[in-house]
Design a protein around this motif. Sequence first.
Motif, short mmCIF file in Angstrom:
data_model
loop_
_atom_site.label_atom_id
_atom_site.label_comp_id
_atom_site.label_asym_id
_atom_site.label_seq_id
_atom_site.Cartn_x
_atom_site.Cartn_y
_atom_site.Cartn_z
N GLY A 75 0.82 -1.22 0.00
CA GLY A 75 0.00 0.00 0.00
C GLY A 75 0.84 1.25 0.00
O GLY A 75 0.52 2.24 -0.68
N THR A 76 1.94 1.24 0.75
CA THR A 76 2.83 2.41 0.79
C THR A 76 3.47 2.67 -0.56
O THR A 76 3.59 3.81 -0.99
CB THR A 76 3.91 2.21 1.87
N VAL A 77 3.85 1.59 -1.25
CA VAL A 77 4.41 1.74 -2.60
C VAL A 77 3.38 2.42 -3.50
O VAL A 77 3.70 3.36 -4.24
CB VAL A 77 4.83 0.37 -3.17
N LEU A 78 2.14 1.97 -3.44
CA LEU A 78 1.09 2.56 -4.27
C LEU A 78 0.81 4.02 -3.89
O LEU A 78 0.59 4.86 -4.77
CB LEU A 78 -0.20 1.73 -4.17
N LEU A 79 0.84 4.32 -2.61
CA LEU A 79 0.66 5.71 -2.18
C LEU A 79 1.76 6.60 -2.75
O LEU A 79 1.50 7.71 -3.23
CB LEU A 79 0.67 5.81 -0.65
N ASN A 80 2.99 6.12 -2.67
CA ASN A 80 4.11 6.91 -3.19
C ASN A 80 4.04 7.08 -4.70
O ASN A 80 4.58 8.05 -5.24
CB ASN A 80 5.44 6.28 -2.78
N GLU A 81 3.36 6.16 -5.38
CA GLU A 81 3.15 6.29 -6.82
C GLU A 81 1.92 7.13 -7.13
O GLU A 81 1.54 7.28 -8.28
CB GLU A 81 2.99 4.90 -7.45
N ARG A 82 1.30 7.66 -6.08
CA ARG A 82 0.08 8.48 -6.18
C ARG A 82 -1.10 7.71 -6.78
O ARG A 82 -1.93 8.27 -7.47
CB ARG A 82 0.36 9.76 -6.95
N ARG A 83 -1.14 6.41 -6.49
CA ARG A 83 -2.26 5.56 -6.91
C ARG A 83 -3.11 5.30 -5.67
O ARG A 83 -3.13 4.21 -5.12
CB ARG A 83 -1.72 4.27 -7.52
N TYR A 84 -3.80 6.36 -5.25
CA TYR A 84 -4.48 6.36 -3.97
C TYR A 84 -5.62 5.34 -3.87
O TYR A 84 -5.74 4.65 -2.87
CB TYR A 84 -5.00 7.76 -3.66
N ARG A 85 -6.44 5.24 -4.90
CA ARG A 85 -7.56 4.28 -4.85
C ARG A 85 -7.03 2.85 -4.77
O ARG A 85 -7.57 2.03 -4.03
CB ARG A 85 -8.45 4.43 -6.07
N ALA A 86 -6.01 2.55 -5.54
CA ALA A 86 -5.42 1.20 -5.51
C ALA A 86 -4.77 0.92 -4.16
O ALA A 86 -4.77 -0.22 -3.68
CB ALA A 86 -4.41 1.04 -6.63
N ALA A 87 -4.22 1.94 -3.51
CA ALA A 87 -3.53 1.76 -2.23
C ALA A 87 -4.50 1.40 -1.11
O ALA A 87 -4.11 0.74 -0.14
CB ALA A 87 -2.76 3.03 -1.86
N ILE A 88 -5.74 1.79 -1.25
CA ILE A 88 -6.72 1.53 -0.19
C ILE A 88 -6.90 0.02 0.03
O ILE A 88 -7.04 -0.43 1.17
CB ILE A 88 -8.07 2.21 -0.52
N VAL A 89 -6.85 -0.76 -1.03
CA VAL A 89 -7.08 -2.21 -0.91
C VAL A 89 -6.03 -2.88 -0.02
O VAL A 89 -6.38 -3.50 0.99
CB VAL A 89 -7.17 -2.87 -2.30
N PRO A 90 -4.73 -2.78 -0.33
CA PRO A 90 -3.76 -3.46 0.55
C PRO A 90 -3.67 -2.83 1.93
O PRO A 90 -3.44 -3.53 2.92
CB PRO A 90 -2.43 -3.37 -0.20
N LEU A 91 -3.87 -1.52 2.04
CA LEU A 91 -3.80 -0.89 3.35
C LEU A 91 -4.97 -1.33 4.23
O LEU A 91 -4.80 -1.55 5.44
CB LEU A 91 -3.77 0.63 3.21
N THR A 92 -6.14 -1.50 3.65
CA THR A 92 -7.28 -2.01 4.40
C THR A 92 -7.03 -3.45 4.83
O THR A 92 -7.36 -3.83 5.97
CB THR A 92 -8.57 -1.91 3.54
N LYS A 93 -6.45 -4.26 3.93
CA LYS A 93 -6.11 -5.64 4.30
C LYS A 93 -5.11 -5.67 5.45
O LYS A 93 -5.22 -6.49 6.36
CB LYS A 93 -5.54 -6.39 3.10
#
Length: 133
Positions: free
Chosen positions: A110-128
């Motif tokens: 999720g952190t990798v996705l956040l840093n790539e500014r892919r916020y919607r995609a980051a929500i899935v692994p961060l929620t898991k």
Amino acid sequence: MPVLSFIAALLLLAQAGASPLLDRLSKLGHAEAARIVAADPAATGRSLEELLARVDASVHSDRDRPEQRRVQYDRTALALGARVSALLADATGDRTFARRFAAREQRLAGTVLLNERRYRAAIVPLTKALRES
């Protein structure tokens, strides 16, 4: 001063290689590694604690440019921890370490996705990760 001692211990642990048990397990096939883990689950647990600390100490931000962030971490240690903790769960039925490693994997993904500014995609692994922790 105790905080500095703790940080120094983490840095030394991060610089040191995996424990002899983890080093040995990393080179074995599934069946043989499972036998070793089942024979001494307490030592495996202690080694996994060390590995968790190693993974946590390795997480940092790598910046090539001020506006660009990339999360860096010890991917090898994380993968080994996931593998050995799964073996421990199979041997003992205790999934605590497997869940801790799974939560870290999800949080870092999720952190990798956040840093790539892919916020919607980051929500899935961060929620898991949140659910797992």
